[in-house]
Design a protein around this motif. Structure first.
Motif, PDB file in Angstrom:
ATOM      1  N   LYS A 137     -19.200 -49.895 -19.957  1.00  0.00           N
ATOM      2  CA  LYS A 137     -19.991 -49.900 -20.499  1.00  0.00           C
ATOM      3  C   LYS A 137     -21.018 -49.552 -19.824  1.00  0.00           C
ATOM      4  O   LYS A 137     -22.273 -49.147 -20.284  1.00  0.00           O
ATOM      5  CB  LYS A 137     -20.644 -51.753 -20.925  1.00  0.00           C
ATOM      6  N   GLU A 138     -20.803 -49.660 -18.537  1.00  0.00           N
ATOM      7  CA  GLU A 138     -21.814 -48.658 -17.100  1.00  0.00           C
ATOM      8  C   GLU A 138     -21.722 -47.314 -17.289  1.00  0.00           C
ATOM      9  O   GLU A 138     -22.718 -46.434 -15.987  1.00  0.00           O
ATOM     10  CB  GLU A 138     -21.853 -49.308 -16.210  1.00  0.00           C
ATOM     11  N   MET A 139     -20.906 -46.512 -17.986  1.00  0.00           N
ATOM     12  CA  MET A 139     -21.253 -45.165 -18.410  1.00  0.00           C
ATOM     13  C   MET A 139     -22.387 -44.579 -18.651  1.00  0.00           C
ATOM     14  O   MET A 139     -22.562 -45.499 -20.068  1.00  0.00           O
ATOM     15  CB  MET A 139     -19.472 -44.578 -18.783  1.00  0.00           C
ATOM     16  N   PRO A 140     -22.284 -43.266 -18.718  1.00  0.00           N
ATOM     17  CA  PRO A 140     -23.103 -42.377 -19.492  1.00  0.00           C
ATOM     18  C   PRO A 140     -22.717 -42.619 -20.587  1.00  0.00           C
ATOM     19  O   PRO A 140     -21.564 -42.997 -20.605  1.00  0.00           O
ATOM     20  CB  PRO A 140     -23.807 -41.176 -18.357  1.00  0.00           C
TER      21      PRO A 140
ATOM     22  N   GLN B  28     -16.476 -53.772 -18.441  1.00  0.00           N
ATOM     23  CA  GLN B  28     -17.287 -53.894 -17.840  1.00  0.00           C
ATOM     24  C   GLN B  28     -17.756 -51.763 -16.496  1.00  0.00           C
ATOM     25  O   GLN B  28     -18.751 -52.208 -17.222  1.00  0.00           O
ATOM     26  CB  GLN B  28     -17.791 -54.551 -16.775  1.00  0.00           C
ATOM     27  N   LYS B  29     -16.768 -51.426 -16.163  1.00  0.00           N
ATOM     28  CA  LYS B  29     -17.135 -49.579 -16.598  1.00  0.00           C
ATOM     29  C   LYS B  29     -17.405 -48.876 -17.005  1.00  0.00           C
ATOM     30  O   LYS B  29     -18.371 -48.164 -17.635  1.00  0.00           O
ATOM     31  CB  LYS B  29     -15.456 -49.742 -15.260  1.00  0.00           C
TER      32      LYS B  29
ATOM     33  N   GLU C 243     -12.666 -55.702 -15.742  1.00  0.00           N
ATOM     34  CA  GLU C 243     -13.394 -55.034 -14.728  1.00  0.00           C
ATOM     35  C   GLU C 243     -13.469 -53.626 -15.449  1.00  0.00           C
ATOM     36  O   GLU C 243     -14.622 -52.683 -15.215  1.00  0.00           O
ATOM     37  CB  GLU C 243     -12.383 -54.380 -13.860  1.00  0.00           C
TER      38      GLU C 243
ATOM     39  N   ARG D 271     -19.171 -42.223 -21.929  1.00  0.00           N
ATOM     40  CA  ARG D 271     -17.988 -42.662 -22.259  1.00  0.00           C
ATOM     41  C   ARG D 271     -17.728 -41.567 -24.096  1.00  0.00           C
ATOM     42  O   ARG D 271     -16.389 -42.274 -24.298  1.00  0.00           O
ATOM     43  CB  ARG D 271     -18.994 -43.925 -23.477  1.00  0.00           C
TER      44      ARG D 271
END
Length: 299
Positions: free
Chosen positions: A67-70, A64-65, A61, A74
């Motif tokens: 990877k989805e961050m701006p 995935q979080k 999880e 990151r």
């Protein structure tokens, strides 16, 4: 300030650390670097196993979080996490050195300076506001440290390094948000292990064969490293860095009591006055919590 589970967890984490010298002092015959090597390597192994095999769902999880961050977030999370690993490595090495080769009181002094540094850094960096009572507590802490610094100039240099490394760690991790705290700590300790690994073959002595050494290292790794550090990171979600800094005074107060009562280190009247001021400063800094709850109960 209001009472919360975060405040309680922060308080308990420093109580746990207050007993650290009981596990560390028996290792005084071993080099400081060796203690650091085995402490970090054992922590890294334990936490890696937990993250990879016990908390697999959390790991997936959070990947995935991430990877989805701006992109900017990151980079910030990565920088703060890795910087935390560097700061922890420095803090651990110098604390172990001071504890085993200077004195328990000198190590305690480092964590007397640390709350002041943390509070001031948090004020300027994180814009954490302090009440007049909290500033009064900080000034009392400064006065106590000045009293303790007399005739101990050499010790202060080491103490300041220990204090600064953990103060910057606390402040930086207050801004490190978005990912699971145990996972963040796992990455930091793994990074610390990678930093130390190239130095291990050259600077370590012969592999210890005593069972007591590994038993104490395991105790230090689990009870005095992983548990309180995770509690610190978790508590930072709900309390300010300056509050964490002041609660940190619990650690040196307990160290001081243990140094006096258990290790029989000498004490003088100035030290008694200084540590008494510190105890009072903790109460003053937290007066809204301590007395506010009493007033609320009387209403």
């Amino acid at each position: 300030m209001k009472f919360s589970k975060y405040y309680l967890i922060a308080f308990l984490s420093f109580v746990i650390w207050g007993f650290f010298s009981l596990a560390l002092k028996p290792l005084h015959d071993y080099p400081s670097l060796d203690i650091l090597f085995y402490r970090v390597f054992m922590c890294a192994a334990i936490m890696a196993v937990i993250s990879l095999f016990v908390r697999v769902k959390v790991l997936k999880e959070n990947i995935q979080k991430f990877k989805e961050m701006p992109v900017a977030q990151r980079k910030r999370v990565s920088l703060l996490t890795l910087a935390g690993g560097v700061l922890l490595t420095a803090n651990w090495f110098f604390f172990i050195y001071v504890m085993n080769h200077i004195s328990v009181k000198a190590a305690s002094f480092a964590y007397l300076v640390c709350p002041i540094m943390t509070t001031v850094i948090a004020y300027f960096v994180l814009d954490e506001k302090l009440s007049k009572w909290q500033w009064t507590a900080v000034l009392m802490s400064v006065l106590s440290c000045m009293l303790l610094s007399f005739n101990n100039i050499a010790d202060i240099a080491y103490s300041l390094i220990v204090a600064a490394s953990y103060a910057f760690y606390l402040v930086s991790q207050r801004k490190n948000i978005g990912l699971d705290k145990f996972l963040v700590l796992t990455v930091q300790i793994l990074f610390s292990a990678l930093i130390l690994l190239p130095f291990y073959p050259k600077y370590s002595v012969a592999l210890p064969v005593e069972f007591s050494f590994y038993a104490l290292i395991a105790l230090i790794a689990i009870v005095f490293t992983i548990l309180p550090l995770f509690m610190n990171l978790y508590a930072l979600q709900g309390v300010t860095s300056s509050t964490m800094g002041i609660l940190l005074y619990i650690n040196p107060l307990m160290n001081f009591a243990i140094a006096l009562l258990y290790f029989n280190e000498p004490i003088n009247s100035i030290q008694i006055i200084a540590y008494s001021l510190i105890l009072i400063s903790i109460v003053v800094f937290n007066e809204r919590f301590i007395f506010g709850r009493r007033r609320a109960a009387l209403v």
